[in-house]
Scaffold this motif. Structure first.
Motif, PDB file in Angstrom:
ATOM      1  N   TYR A 256       0.785  -1.157   0.066  1.00 62.72           N
ATOM      2  CA  TYR A 256      -0.074  -0.002  -0.015  1.00 62.72           C
ATOM      3  C   TYR A 256       0.718   1.299  -0.048  1.00 62.72           C
ATOM      4  CZ  TYR A 256      -3.887   3.315   1.372  1.00 62.72           C
ATOM      5  OH  TYR A 256      -4.760   3.987   1.204  1.00 62.72           O
ATOM      6  N   GLU A 257       1.843   1.334   0.694  1.00 62.66           N
ATOM      7  CA  GLU A 257       2.686   2.289   1.139  1.00 62.66           C
ATOM      8  C   GLU A 257       3.460   2.842  -0.166  1.00 62.66           C
ATOM      9  OE1 GLU A 257       2.515   4.751   3.375  1.00 62.66           O
ATOM     10  OE2 GLU A 257       0.864   3.621   4.548  1.00 62.66           O
ATOM     11  N   SER A 259       2.726   1.763  -3.338  1.00 66.91           N
ATOM     12  CA  SER A 259       1.625   2.250  -4.258  1.00 66.91           C
ATOM     13  C   SER A 259       1.701   3.754  -4.330  1.00 66.91           C
ATOM     14  CB  SER A 259       0.318   1.335  -4.282  1.00 66.91           C
ATOM     15  OG  SER A 259       0.600   0.045  -4.538  1.00 66.91           O
ATOM     16  N   LYS A 260       1.577   4.262  -2.994  1.00 65.32           N
ATOM     17  CA  LYS A 260       1.417   5.889  -2.708  1.00 65.32           C
ATOM     18  C   LYS A 260       2.602   6.609  -3.358  1.00 65.32           C
ATOM     19  CE  LYS A 260       0.107   7.296   1.146  1.00 65.32           C
ATOM     20  NZ  LYS A 260      -0.089   7.619   2.565  1.00 65.32           N
ATOM     21  N   GLN A 261       3.688   5.996  -3.322  1.00 61.70           N
ATOM     22  CA  GLN A 261       4.820   6.730  -3.771  1.00 61.70           C
ATOM     23  C   GLN A 261       4.910   7.159  -5.414  1.00 61.70           C
ATOM     24  OE1 GLN A 261       8.567   4.677  -3.219  1.00 61.70           O
ATOM     25  NE2 GLN A 261       8.067   3.906  -1.271  1.00 61.70           N
ATOM     26  N   MET A 313      -5.446   1.420  -2.485  1.00 68.41           N
ATOM     27  CA  MET A 313      -4.781   2.859  -2.218  1.00 68.41           C
ATOM     28  C   MET A 313      -5.415   3.828  -3.053  1.00 68.41           C
ATOM     29  SD  MET A 313      -2.656   5.169  -3.906  1.00 68.41           S
ATOM     30  CE  MET A 313      -1.901   4.084  -5.185  1.00 68.41           C
ATOM     31  N   GLU A 317      -6.884   6.933  -1.549  1.00 71.67           N
ATOM     32  CA  GLU A 317      -5.991   8.038  -1.758  1.00 71.67           C
ATOM     33  C   GLU A 317      -6.353   9.067  -2.988  1.00 71.67           C
ATOM     34  OE1 GLU A 317      -3.829   8.705   0.439  1.00 71.67           O
ATOM     35  OE2 GLU A 317      -4.073   6.981   1.645  1.00 71.67           O
ATOM     36  N   THR A 319      -5.528   8.649  -5.941  1.00 76.24           N
ATOM     37  CA  THR A 319      -4.352   8.973  -6.661  1.00 76.24           C
ATOM     38  C   THR A 319      -3.782   7.409  -7.348  1.00 76.24           C
ATOM     39  OG1 THR A 319      -1.917   9.696  -6.947  1.00 76.24           O
ATOM     40  CG2 THR A 319      -2.475   8.495  -4.957  1.00 76.24           C
TER      41      THR A 319
END
Length: 758
Positions: A256-257, A259-261, A313, A317, A319
């Motif tokens: 998850y984290e 993917s957020k990048q 995500m 988010e 995004t």
């Protein structure tokens, strides 16, 4: 023999019939579908066991048209059906895409579906019945399948939506779609349009779905009557639920984290996700404890967790994996005329997807001949799509054309053909080739954009620019997000791949595959509107690269001049055994094609040399000229006779110049004055109304001598030595019936005005 038959009405009196229990009874399931005289036999067979470490659905769908179904012989040397044509591959893909999502996720036994056209009629297209036949065969088998499913064709014709449109009406329809659906959900859409609005397309899907519901109910009744409601038991996966949970607990949040990048580079993302999985393996296993079976399960469980984390995500988010907003298009750049020798070329790059497209312009002789069992004819616009392994950084052998390449190329062909100029304005055969040099999603849509740019660069006067965009969807419960210009990962991990192509004024082609149940029309409407906005953005970029088609073709492009001639002159231009047309081509260096159309002869003259075209054009026009009295020509002496000379004043057209028409001065013989092959300027002075024989005169073009008296007005008087005897004014002397006077051996005199060649 237990034969079961189901019939249903399309709503206008046209009946469709499904029959099972008569043919191919040793297959796991078989059915025959009939509409009018078109009949399709579908069979399905499945292996009982699954291969080792198989975690996908090994489905094969084949479609074949038997030439005997239409009372025809196959072409070619062998005179038998050969490998599938592109037409057959495209129909097989339509069925495959309707069936594949409906097999259970953990059913991995190999399944083969074969659909055969066994009878056909010229007005009932088999593609609209193929999925119905395949689904019926599955319904009467014991193969696990979450159907029923079916397909129909829907057309927008004269303001009405028509189901399973007769072939004769398809060409004039504004919309032509094949739609697949279950009773509850639309599964697949593919087709072409004439710049229709999003509302027209959405209503077409609704009309198609209502018709499909009737077919699905008929298939369900067939299943009950055949006693096949219970399907076979299977167990194709070995699972370790404790391991599944451990994998999820360990990697979900990390995925998850990560993917957020918002990492735009595909290979960096792949390496990052692979590192998360490898970290889990190294923390829990050694080389000795990590068996192939455990590795196989970890790969599967990690893939499922990565998919879940990425989807969560995006929904939370708002995004995306590469950092874009939901409706944001990847960076665009393009260039035209990159290849100096191509008739037209363009590079179109969108993010990490790139197409290098070329355009080649040819003559009628380059047209593709379509020789299918049902569809025959020629095609003047071709589009070929190639996807080599290096486009994704893979080592992959070139094993020939894949079904995927056929399908993607056909979609782009549909998108662009609507805006091509009429054949009368652009008499070329046009070939577009798209070579995909990089791919990270939407390569077929990059082909549409690059192909459009290359056509404009080639000087093809397309009516409007066309762009394509691929839309995606991620949904979970009541949450959903429509994604514009999807990545390869978003296609693979998402719920929808919806490709939409069109101009600023409407849609020209689309293709949709849906992998989720319960997709509402509100979501589809949102996807269509978002696609329209993205399409306009891409069209702005295309027109910033090249605003409109070049005014003229490039200097080295063969020019084609098209003229019409009277139908009666086609034979004269071709000549006996093609003698005349071959001579024109050889002597002028041009390529000539003639065909009859609408009662006229259509002549295409092609050459890269303008002088060559002009020479051939002049030659053909002369052949087709109808001589008239008063016309003046430079004529070639063909033969000289006692009473004059025969002259060819146009190709294949001769006339007689009588000796008295050579000069005002009395001429006793033309020997020494003219030779065979000489050129003489003459005028047509008479045309015999009965036989069309032509009288030519050189004298008529000469200045009349002062005091000249026409021959018939001169006093005759006694004739000098060598005269032919006394002659009264206008009197040629008496002649008995059949008497032509004495003839010397070898004398082939002809009567005055006789023309020995026509």
């Amino acid at each position: 023999m237990n034969i079961i038959t189901k019939k249903f009405d399309l709503g206008d009196g046209r009946m469709v019939e499904i029959e099972t229990g008569k043919l191919a009874k040793q297959a796991d399931g078989s059915a025959v579908v009939r509409m009018n005289d078109t009949m399709l036999l579908a069979t399905v067979c499945s292996k009982r066991e699954v291969g080792e470490n198989v975690d996908f659905m090994p489905l094969t769908v084949d479609y074949q048209e038997k030439y005997a179904a239409m009372g025809r012989f196959p072409g070619g040397f062998f005179k038998r059906e050969q490998r599938p044509s592109e037409h057959e591959i495209l129909i097989a893909r339509l069925v495959d895409r309707a069936l594949r999502p409906l097999f259970p996720d953990n059913f991995h036994a190999e399944v083969q579906v074969q659909i055969t056209l066994i009878s056909g009629d010229a007005n009932t297209m088999p593609d609209q019945l193929a999925a119905l036949a395949a689904a019926s065969a599955l319904a009467v088998s014991d193969i696990p399948f979450n159907g029923p499913v079916s397909e129909v064709r829907v057309s927008y014709l004269d303001g009405q939506y028509v189901i399973n449109t007769p072939m004769q009406d398809i060409e004039r329809a504004d919309l032509d779609l094949i739609v697949a659906a279950t009773e509850d959900n639309i599964m697949m859409v593919e087709g072409e349009m004439k710049e229709v609005s999003e509302d027209v397309m959405l209503n077409a899907l609704k009309a198609a779905h209502e018709a499909i519901k009737i077919q699905c109910r008929a298939i369900a009744e067939l299943t009950i009557e055949a006693g096949k409601t219970e399907k076979r038991e299977y167990c194709h996966e070995v699972n370790d639920e404790e391991l599944r949970q451990r994998v999820r607990d360990a990697v979900y949040q990390k995925c998850y984290e990560f993917s957020k990048q918002g990492i735009a580079n595909k290979h960096q993302r792949e390496e990052g996700f692979a590192a998360i999985k490898q970290e889990f393996i190294e923390a829990n296993y050694t080389e000795e404890t990590l068996t192939d079976e455990i590795q196989f399960m970890i790969d599967r469980y990690y893939h499922d967790t990565e998919r879940e984390a990425m989807r969560d995500m995006v929904l939370a988010e708002r995004t995306r994996l590469d950092g874009r907003q939901l409706d944001e298009i990847r960076p665009l750049w393009s260039e035209v005329s990159y290849l100096p020798s191509a008739h037209g070329s363009a590079i179109f790059t969108r993010g990490e997807t790139q197409s290098l497209s070329t355009v080649t312009l040819g003559t009628k002789l380059d047209e593709q001949v379509i020789d299918g069992a049902v569809v025959e004819g020629t095609r003047r616009f071709l589009l070929h799509y190639n996807f080599p392994g290096f486009a994704t950084g893979e080592v992959k052998g070139n094993r020939g054309l894949s079904r995927r390449e056929v399908g993607h190329g056909h979609l782009a062909w549909r998108a662009l053909k609507e805006v091509l100029p009429a054949e009368s304005d652009c008499p070329y055969t046009i070939r577009v080739v798209s070579d995909i040099l990089e791919s990270n999603g939407s390569s077929s849509m990059a082909t549409v954009c690059a192909g459009c740019l290359a056509l404009m660069d080639a000087g093809v006067q397309i009516r409007k620019p066309v762009a394509g965009i691929a839309m995606g969807l991620i949904s979970k419960g009541d949450k959903w997000a429509v994604l514009s210009d999807i990545l390869g990962d978003e296609d693979h991990l998402g719920d929808m791949d919806f490709k939409v192509c069109g101009t600023r004024d409407g849609i020209t082609a689309c293709q949709m595959d849906i992998k989720v149940d319960g997709l509402s029309y509100d979501v589809l409407a949102k996807a269509l509107e978002q696609a329209r906005q993205g399409r306009l953005h891409i069209l702005d970029h295309i027109q910033s690269t090249i605003e409109q088609p070049r005014e003229d073709y490039k200097p080295f492009v063969p020019r084609i001049v098209q003229i019409q001639i009277a139908k009666d002159f086609i034979g004269a231009v071709i000549g006996k055994g093609g003698e005349v047309i071959q001579k024109i081509q050889k002597e002028t260096g041009s390529i000539i094609n003639i065909e009859e159309k609408d009662g006229m002869g259509i002549v295409d003259i092609a050459s890269a040399d303008k002088a060559s075209i002009e020479a051939a054009l002049k030659w053909i026009k002369e052949i087709c000229t109808v001589p008239e009295v008063g016309q003046v020509y430079d004529a070639k002496v063909v033969s000289i006779v006692e009473f004059g000379a025969f002259l060819e004043f146009l190709p294949g057209k001769e006339g007689l110049m009588h000796i008295s028409e050579y000069d005002y001065a009395r001429t006793e013989t033309l020997e020494g004055l003219l030779n065979v092959g000489d050129t003489v300027q003459v005028k047509i002075i008479a045309i015999d109304e009965k036989n069309g024989k032509l009288k030519l005169s050189r004298k008529a073009l000469l200045p009349k001598p002062e005091g000249y008296v026409e021959e018939e007005q001169r006093p005759r008087g006694p004739r000098r030595d060598g005269d032919r005897g006394p002659r009264r004014d206008g009197d040629r002397g008496p002649r008995r019936e059949g008497d032509r006077g004495p003839r010397r051996e070898g004398d082939r005199r002809r009567s005055d005005g006789e023309n020995h060649r026509h």
